[in-house]
Scaffold this motif. Structure first.
Motif, PDB file in Angstrom:
ATOM      1  N   ASP A 298      46.009 -30.316   1.054  1.00  0.00           N
ATOM      2  CA  ASP A 298      46.057 -31.531   1.815  1.00  0.00           C
ATOM      3  C   ASP A 298      45.797 -32.471   2.965  1.00  0.00           C
ATOM      4  O   ASP A 298      45.949 -33.224   2.555  1.00  0.00           O
ATOM      5  CB  ASP A 298      47.787 -31.784   1.697  1.00  0.00           C
ATOM      6  CG  ASP A 298      48.805 -30.623   0.399  1.00  0.00           C
ATOM      7  OD1 ASP A 298      49.130 -31.304  -0.290  1.00  0.00           O
ATOM      8  OD2 ASP A 298      49.151 -29.670   0.911  1.00  0.00           O
ATOM      9  N   VAL A 299      45.090 -31.947   3.487  1.00  0.00           N
ATOM     10  CA  VAL A 299      44.562 -31.896   4.840  1.00  0.00           C
ATOM     11  C   VAL A 299      42.499 -32.379   4.495  1.00  0.00           C
ATOM     12  O   VAL A 299      42.527 -33.311   5.144  1.00  0.00           O
ATOM     13  CB  VAL A 299      44.483 -31.356   6.111  1.00  0.00           C
ATOM     14  CG1 VAL A 299      43.719 -31.707   7.319  1.00  0.00           C
ATOM     15  CG2 VAL A 299      45.800 -30.889   6.546  1.00  0.00           C
ATOM     16  N   VAL A 300      42.280 -31.143   3.504  1.00  0.00           N
ATOM     17  CA  VAL A 300      40.577 -31.463   3.940  1.00  0.00           C
ATOM     18  C   VAL A 300      40.355 -32.574   2.804  1.00  0.00           C
ATOM     19  O   VAL A 300      40.891 -32.774   1.327  1.00  0.00           O
ATOM     20  CB  VAL A 300      40.080 -30.722   3.532  1.00  0.00           C
ATOM     21  CG1 VAL A 300      38.811 -30.497   3.263  1.00  0.00           C
ATOM     22  CG2 VAL A 300      40.349 -29.135   4.456  1.00  0.00           C
ATOM     23  N   LYS A 301      39.716 -34.072   2.702  1.00  0.00           N
ATOM     24  CA  LYS A 301      38.129 -34.457   1.828  1.00  0.00           C
ATOM     25  C   LYS A 301      37.393 -34.021   1.452  1.00  0.00           C
ATOM     26  O   LYS A 301      36.435 -34.043   3.335  1.00  0.00           O
ATOM     27  CB  LYS A 301      38.510 -35.707   2.289  1.00  0.00           C
ATOM     28  CG  LYS A 301      39.890 -36.600   3.211  1.00  0.00           C
ATOM     29  CD  LYS A 301      41.296 -36.139   1.583  1.00  0.00           C
ATOM     30  CE  LYS A 301      42.331 -37.076   2.235  1.00  0.00           C
ATOM     31  NZ  LYS A 301      42.905 -37.111   1.381  1.00  0.00           N
ATOM     32  N   LYS A 302      36.935 -32.821   0.465  1.00  0.00           N
ATOM     33  CA  LYS A 302      35.974 -32.017   0.892  1.00  0.00           C
ATOM     34  C   LYS A 302      34.585 -32.897   1.473  1.00  0.00           C
ATOM     35  O   LYS A 302      34.287 -33.924   1.084  1.00  0.00           O
ATOM     36  CB  LYS A 302      35.989 -31.289  -0.933  1.00  0.00           C
ATOM     37  CG  LYS A 302      34.798 -30.285  -0.455  1.00  0.00           C
ATOM     38  CD  LYS A 302      34.625 -29.291  -1.491  1.00  0.00           C
ATOM     39  CE  LYS A 302      34.126 -28.230  -1.918  1.00  0.00           C
ATOM     40  NZ  LYS A 302      33.934 -27.717  -3.007  1.00  0.00           N
ATOM     41  N   GLY A 303      33.843 -32.093   2.542  1.00  0.00           N
ATOM     42  CA  GLY A 303      32.298 -32.778   2.952  1.00  0.00           C
ATOM     43  C   GLY A 303      32.215 -33.779   3.956  1.00  0.00           C
ATOM     44  O   GLY A 303      31.688 -34.304   4.597  1.00  0.00           O
ATOM     45  N   LEU A 304      33.832 -34.343   4.069  1.00  0.00           N
ATOM     46  CA  LEU A 304      34.166 -35.697   5.144  1.00  0.00           C
ATOM     47  C   LEU A 304      34.514 -35.364   5.868  1.00  0.00           C
ATOM     48  O   LEU A 304      34.414 -35.567   7.146  1.00  0.00           O
ATOM     49  CB  LEU A 304      35.225 -36.791   3.596  1.00  0.00           C
ATOM     50  CG  LEU A 304      35.013 -38.119   4.359  1.00  0.00           C
ATOM     51  CD1 LEU A 304      34.154 -38.644   4.823  1.00  0.00           C
ATOM     52  CD2 LEU A 304      36.907 -39.287   3.375  1.00  0.00           C
ATOM     53  N   ASN A 305      35.837 -34.429   5.330  1.00  0.00           N
ATOM     54  CA  ASN A 305      36.189 -34.718   7.364  1.00  0.00           C
ATOM     55  C   ASN A 305      36.363 -32.570   7.418  1.00  0.00           C
ATOM     56  O   ASN A 305      36.800 -32.608   8.108  1.00  0.00           O
ATOM     57  CB  ASN A 305      37.679 -34.619   7.399  1.00  0.00           C
ATOM     58  CG  ASN A 305      38.779 -33.982   7.115  1.00  0.00           C
ATOM     59  OD1 ASN A 305      38.542 -33.644   5.149  1.00  0.00           O
ATOM     60  ND2 ASN A 305      39.939 -33.814   6.994  1.00  0.00           N
ATOM     61  N   GLY A 306      36.143 -32.112   6.414  1.00  0.00           N
ATOM     62  CA  GLY A 306      35.541 -30.786   6.513  1.00  0.00           C
ATOM     63  C   GLY A 306      35.857 -29.804   5.691  1.00  0.00           C
ATOM     64  O   GLY A 306      35.149 -30.588   4.368  1.00  0.00           O
ATOM     65  N   ASP A 307      35.941 -28.415   5.307  1.00  0.00           N
ATOM     66  CA  ASP A 307      35.612 -27.924   4.260  1.00  0.00           C
ATOM     67  C   ASP A 307      37.054 -26.979   3.610  1.00  0.00           C
ATOM     68  O   ASP A 307      37.535 -26.169   5.112  1.00  0.00           O
ATOM     69  CB  ASP A 307      34.409 -26.890   3.849  1.00  0.00           C
ATOM     70  CG  ASP A 307      33.132 -28.741   3.685  1.00  0.00           C
ATOM     71  OD1 ASP A 307      33.265 -28.469   2.178  1.00  0.00           O
ATOM     72  OD2 ASP A 307      32.399 -28.040   5.052  1.00  0.00           O
ATOM     73  N   ILE A 308      37.315 -26.491   2.447  1.00  0.00           N
ATOM     74  CA  ILE A 308      38.123 -25.289   1.921  1.00  0.00           C
ATOM     75  C   ILE A 308      37.188 -24.378   1.583  1.00  0.00           C
ATOM     76  O   ILE A 308      36.465 -24.796   0.609  1.00  0.00           O
ATOM     77  CB  ILE A 308      38.575 -26.319   0.175  1.00  0.00           C
ATOM     78  CG1 ILE A 308      39.742 -27.158   0.766  1.00  0.00           C
ATOM     79  CG2 ILE A 308      39.743 -24.227  -0.171  1.00  0.00           C
ATOM     80  CD1 ILE A 308      40.530 -26.183   1.884  1.00  0.00           C
ATOM     81  N   PHE A 309      37.525 -22.483   2.105  1.00  0.00           N
ATOM     82  CA  PHE A 309      36.800 -21.855   1.445  1.00  0.00           C
ATOM     83  C   PHE A 309      38.071 -20.719   0.505  1.00  0.00           C
ATOM     84  O   PHE A 309      39.071 -21.176   1.298  1.00  0.00           O
ATOM     85  CB  PHE A 309      35.958 -21.413   2.737  1.00  0.00           C
ATOM     86  CG  PHE A 309      37.068 -20.795   3.308  1.00  0.00           C
ATOM     87  CD1 PHE A 309      37.473 -19.368   3.518  1.00  0.00           C
ATOM     88  CD2 PHE A 309      38.055 -21.040   4.765  1.00  0.00           C
ATOM     89  CE1 PHE A 309      38.599 -19.035   4.712  1.00  0.00           C
ATOM     90  CE2 PHE A 309      38.613 -21.046   5.821  1.00  0.00           C
ATOM     91  CZ  PHE A 309      38.998 -19.775   5.477  1.00  0.00           C
ATOM     92  N   THR A 310      36.714 -20.477   0.208  1.00  0.00           N
ATOM     93  CA  THR A 310      38.102 -19.189  -0.508  1.00  0.00           C
ATOM     94  C   THR A 310      38.119 -17.573  -0.373  1.00  0.00           C
ATOM     95  O   THR A 310      38.434 -16.744  -0.574  1.00  0.00           O
ATOM     96  CB  THR A 310      37.847 -18.972  -2.038  1.00  0.00           C
ATOM     97  OG1 THR A 310      36.440 -19.206  -2.388  1.00  0.00           O
ATOM     98  CG2 THR A 310      38.250 -20.853  -2.810  1.00  0.00           C
ATOM     99  N   ASN A 311      36.536 -16.311   0.759  1.00  0.00           N
ATOM    100  CA  ASN A 311      36.502 -16.192   1.079  1.00  0.00           C
ATOM    101  C   ASN A 311      35.331 -16.070   1.775  1.00  0.00           C
ATOM    102  O   ASN A 311      34.873 -17.138   2.483  1.00  0.00           O
ATOM    103  CB  ASN A 311      35.720 -14.859  -0.706  1.00  0.00           C
ATOM    104  CG  ASN A 311      34.521 -15.898  -0.739  1.00  0.00           C
ATOM    105  OD1 ASN A 311      33.325 -15.493  -0.152  1.00  0.00           O
ATOM    106  ND2 ASN A 311      34.336 -16.069  -1.803  1.00  0.00           N
ATOM    107  N   LYS A 312      35.317 -14.821   2.952  1.00  0.00           N
ATOM    108  CA  LYS A 312      34.753 -14.592   4.013  1.00  0.00           C
ATOM    109  C   LYS A 312      33.335 -15.342   4.233  1.00  0.00           C
ATOM    110  O   LYS A 312      33.132 -16.445   4.906  1.00  0.00           O
ATOM    111  CB  LYS A 312      34.645 -13.766   4.888  1.00  0.00           C
ATOM    112  CG  LYS A 312      33.436 -12.864   4.327  1.00  0.00           C
ATOM    113  CD  LYS A 312      34.436 -11.328   5.185  1.00  0.00           C
ATOM    114  CE  LYS A 312      33.001 -10.047   4.053  1.00  0.00           C
ATOM    115  NZ  LYS A 312      33.107  -8.571   4.743  1.00  0.00           N
TER     116      LYS A 312
END
Length: 373
Positions: A298-312
């Motif tokens: 709910d927090v990340v705007k991808k590439g704008l204020n950060g990123d989401i990751f699914t693995n290390k």
């Protein structure tokens, strides 16, 4: 209006959440019925952070974290007596139950005490713990049983509401928020050259310290990188990499100082409600690199204020990208602060709870309330 808060885990994010509610509604009286987790922080220390003018405390002495039928029955009996006494003295307009243990025992106690208006905020769905499927199924049944008892479920993020909907539990959501007034724009200048990645909170399975350690260990031979876990917990032994600094429990001001001096905020959580640590990082102009889970997404705007990751591997690649693009990190930090101000302002968001406390609608009528929230 008098709101009674029932909270067993009187520590970490849940205590911040309850305190934020009391701060955002200074004209209401708040009575906090609380347990204590001495291994994390004393109840007396937590109470010192609350407003003194509009908050009163009642100790819930038999409340405890683990599931124990006998001790839980004692906790239920004590809570019923507290709530009944408050109702008879006309000191209850609404009861707000925080986290799963308080949510179940509190709903039963409210029914027994004849209290009509009570709501429950999970602050992290317990059936997403990532443990065994049997454990998760058990928690699912507890949540379903609690919902049948009554009351309204108010999640603290849209993604948390979505998973409760899939479970068949009707709910609304009010985004968590923080007080932006406590974060001044003059305090965000970094003074250290080392590229620092930080996280905050309890070191426990929910936060997945093992994954944090795996990510940090990749950078162990590179002296340009530093990792900080600002917190303490039972899973401390998972953080073995030599480039990880564990601060233990420190003051909120020290947390702010550490996050201010960091470059990126990293969350490896299995699930969240909506992390106050992440929101504070946004307010302090930090890009956020978050695991793909309820609450974080709910927090990340991808590439704008950060990123989401699914693995290390994805997390490592992103950290290297940030390290090699410092100007991009600065720009993402500016977007973080803007997003926090527009979407996660406590004073604005928590007006939704005030409306919920005041409404006489039942859980079956919550859909019409969502637009107001």
């Amino acid at each position: 209006m008098i709101i009674v808060h029932v909270v067993e885990p009187f520590a970490a994010g849940v205590s911040v959440f309850v305190r934020s509610l009391t701060e955002s509604m200074p004209d209401e009286l708040h009575i906090v019925v609380h347990g204590e987790r001495k291994n994390e922080i004393s109840a007396e220390a937590v109470k010192k952070s609350f407003p003194k003018k509009n908050v009163r405390f009642i100790r819930w002495r038999s409340a405890q974290r683990s599931i124990n039928p006998l001790k839980d029955f004692m906790a239920l009996s004590e809570l019923y007596k507290i709530l009944r006494r408050l109702r008879l003295k006309n000191l209850v307009d609404a009861v707000h139950l925080h986290s799963s243990k308080s949510g179940l025992l509190g709903r039963i106690a409210c029914r027994m005490a004849g209290i009509e208006k009570f709501i429950y905020t999970p602050n992290g769905a317990p059936f997403l713990s990532g443990g065994s499927s049997i454990t998760n199924f058990f928690y699912q049944q507890i949540e379903k049983f609690g919902h049948r008892i009554g009351g309204e479920v108010v999640c603290c993020s849209a993604s948390e509401q979505k998973v409760y909907g899939k479970l068949g539990v009707k709910s609304v959501y009010v985004n968590n928020g923080i007080s932006l007034n406590s974060f001044t724009t003059t305090s965000f200048k970094k003074t250290q050259e080392t590229f620092t990645v930080i996280t905050t909170g309890r070191i426990e399975n929910q936060k997945n310290p093992a994954l944090f350690n795996e990510i940090a260990s990749y950078f162990e031979e590179f002296k340009q990188f530093r990792f900080i876990w600002a917190g303490e917990g039972q899973e401390r032994s998972c953080l073995k990499s030599s480039n990880i600094e564990i601060t233990g429990w420190v003051s909120s001001e020290e947390i702010k100082r550490l996050v201010t001096q960091a470059d990126v905020y990293l969350s490896t959580s299995v699930f969240e409600g909506l992390s106050f640590g992440v929101l504070e990082a946004l307010a302090m102009h930090k890009p956020v690199l978050l695991s793909e889970c309820v609450g974080n997404k709910d927090v990340v705007k991808k590439g704008l204020n950060g990123d989401i990751f699914t693995n290390k591997t994805e997390a490592i690649v992103k950290i290297l990208s940030y390290f090699n693009n410092r100007d991009m990190v600065d720009v993402m930090g500016q977007h973080s602060q803007a997003i926090c101000r527009s979407e996660f302002d406590m004073l604005q968001n928590f007006l939704g709870y005030k409306r919920i406390y005041q409404t006489k609608k039942s859980a079956s009528d919550l859909d019409s309330l969502q637009t107001a929230v």
